[in-house]
Scaffold this motif. Structure first.
Motif, PDB file in Angstrom:
ATOM      1  N   ASP A 142       0.827  -1.211   0.119  1.00  0.00           N
ATOM      2  CA  ASP A 142       0.052  -0.102   0.054  1.00  0.00           C
ATOM      3  C   ASP A 142       0.892   1.249   0.009  1.00  0.00           C
ATOM      4  N   ASN A 143       0.564   2.203  -1.020  1.00  0.00           N
ATOM      5  CA  ASN A 143       1.354   3.619  -0.937  1.00  0.00           C
ATOM      6  C   ASN A 143       0.284   4.665  -0.639  1.00  0.00           C
ATOM      7  N   THR A 144      -0.705   4.411   0.162  1.00  0.00           N
ATOM      8  CA  THR A 144      -1.423   5.588   0.382  1.00  0.00           C
ATOM      9  C   THR A 144      -1.284   5.941   1.677  1.00  0.00           C
TER      10      THR A 144
ATOM     11  N   LYS B 142       0.728   8.388   3.981  1.00  0.00           N
ATOM     12  CA  LYS B 142       1.683   9.306   4.101  1.00  0.00           C
ATOM     13  C   LYS B 142       2.015  10.093   5.383  1.00  0.00           C
TER      14      LYS B 142
ATOM     15  N   ASP C 147       5.939   2.890   3.153  1.00  0.00           N
ATOM     16  CA  ASP C 147       5.165   2.260   2.183  1.00  0.00           C
ATOM     17  C   ASP C 147       5.980   1.128   1.214  1.00  0.00           C
TER      18      ASP C 147
ATOM     19  N   VAL D 260       6.056  -1.269  -1.353  1.00  0.00           N
ATOM     20  CA  VAL D 260       5.276  -1.697  -2.589  1.00  0.00           C
ATOM     21  C   VAL D 260       6.289  -2.406  -3.711  1.00  0.00           C
TER      22      VAL D 260
ATOM     23  N   THR E 152       7.626   5.867   0.383  1.00  0.00           N
ATOM     24  CA  THR E 152       7.425   4.779  -0.858  1.00  0.00           C
ATOM     25  C   THR E 152       8.949   4.080  -1.222  1.00  0.00           C
TER      26      THR E 152
ATOM     27  N   ARG F 203       9.942   1.157  -3.229  1.00  0.00           N
ATOM     28  CA  ARG F 203       9.237   0.551  -4.492  1.00  0.00           C
ATOM     29  C   ARG F 203      10.421  -0.623  -5.104  1.00  0.00           C
TER      30      ARG F 203
END
Length: 355
Positions: free
Chosen positions: A137-139, A141, A147, A149, A308, A310
């Motif tokens: 999840d990267n919502t 903040k 996050d 992901v 984030t 990634r």
């Protein structure tokens, strides 16, 4: 290629108000459960890990997180506690679990799965000195949240290429646990990978449930029924992105002596699936354990990761396993997967995230 291994440990369970908690199995360091890094600067109780639906023992997503949890505790000589979700629990239960871990002094506190986003969003505000992590999840903040992901569509593309090269009848299947955006990414990559080999290959598609709480990630019987239906329809290679439910997919494929492709962990290596391992062509890997380890290391080192993070094929954190000797003997399949990997890393192929 990188291979992920799942450590199997016998853990005592304590019932809690919001699920189950594994007892702290770290060596007693004489400070009431707190663990210290070699530098002596880390003074939290250890890692707090909250599992997604299906819990530990799913041989997939949660077990991948567990590998990182175990490795970090061993390498950094720190404590830790991992907590199971309860059956039919509410959002409030998840918030309670995350807050319990933070209140008790664990750092980092990691929620395995997007279902923890609201809980971490709320609790992180109350504990600004604690680092929180959320997988998939990267919502969320916040200055104290990482996050974690993945480009799971890239690993799924490789699974699609492998399936397309391995099918003898030009007919394959995809089974997703829950009809939600993150699982759509698995489907999108898989379908694109299949079509890159042969656009004429027929692809069966099935989602087990519409919502996570309906058991799509935690019901091997649902996975087995879906697999049975796709095999009856004529498919001879099945790829699942269904967590614990995927065990049923692999079991059915193995019983029918056709190929299954696993997900997240290297499912060929899972003891619970040993009976069917010869029919596990490979697995689309997602190094959740590596992400858990990275975040923990950053906290122990005093430089917490935030924002984030990634992970992709280029970083080696997604991929396709080659553990099965039968797969290694399929030279055309291996060559096609390797070429697809190179094409994605170079940018020649851009993998879709939506079906």
């Amino acid at each position: 290629m990188a291979r992920l291994f799942v450590a199997v440990a016998a853990l005592a369970l304590l019932a809690t108000a919001c699920g189950e908690t594994s007892s702290d199995a770290a060596k007693d360091d004489g400070d009431g459960g707190k663990g210290n890094s070699s530098s002596g600067e880390y003074d939290a109780k250890g890692i707090g890990l909250a599992y997604d639906i299906g819990g530990q023992g799913d041989q997939s997503f949660n077990d991948a997180a567990f590998t990182g949890y175990e490795r970090a505790r061993k390498d950094f000589k720190i404590g830790g506690v991992d907590m199971e979700p309860g059956d039919g629990e509410s959002s409030a239960d998840k918030t309670q679990r995350i807050e319990q871990l933070a209140r008790q002094g664990y750092n980092p506190v990691i929620g395995v799965g997007f279902i923890y986003a609201p809980a971490i969003q709320e609790v992180a505000k109350k504990y600004p000195k604690t680092t929180f992590g959320i997988v998939d999840d990267n919502t969320v903040k916040a200055e104290n949240v990482a996050d974690l992901v993945f480009h799971e569509e890239q690993g799924s593309y490789l699974a699609g290429v492998a399936a397309a090269k391995a099918t003898k009848v030009k007919h394959v299947g995809f089974i997703g646990g829950v009809d939600i955006p993150i699982i759509h990414k698995f489907e999108a990559g898989f379908v694109q990978g299949v079509k890159s080999v042969d656009p004429k290959i027929k692809i069966e598609k099935r989602y087990l449930t519409e919502k996570p709480e309906e058991g799509g990630f935690a019901s091997p019987d649902k996975g087995q029924d879906a697999a049975s239906g796709q095999l009856e329809a004529g498919a001879d290679v099945l790829y699942h992105a269904a967590g614990l439910s995927g065990q049923g997919v692999i079991q059915e494929a193995g019983s029918q002596k056709v190929w299954a492709i696993g997900v997240d962990s290297d499912q060929y290596e899972q003891k619970a699936l040993a009976k069917y391992k010869k029919y596990i062509l490979g697995s689309a890997l997602k190094d959740v354990g590596g992400a858990v380890y990275d975040l923990t290391k950053s906290v122990v080192d005093g430089k917490p990761m935030t924002g984030t993070q990634r992970y992709d094929l280029k970083s080696g954190r997604v991929g396709f396993s080659d553990s099965n000797p039968a797969y290694k003997d399929m030279k055309d399949v291996v060559a096609a997967v390797e070429q697809a990997k190179k094409d994605i890393i170079s940018g020649k192929v851009e993998v879709k995230t939506r079906p």
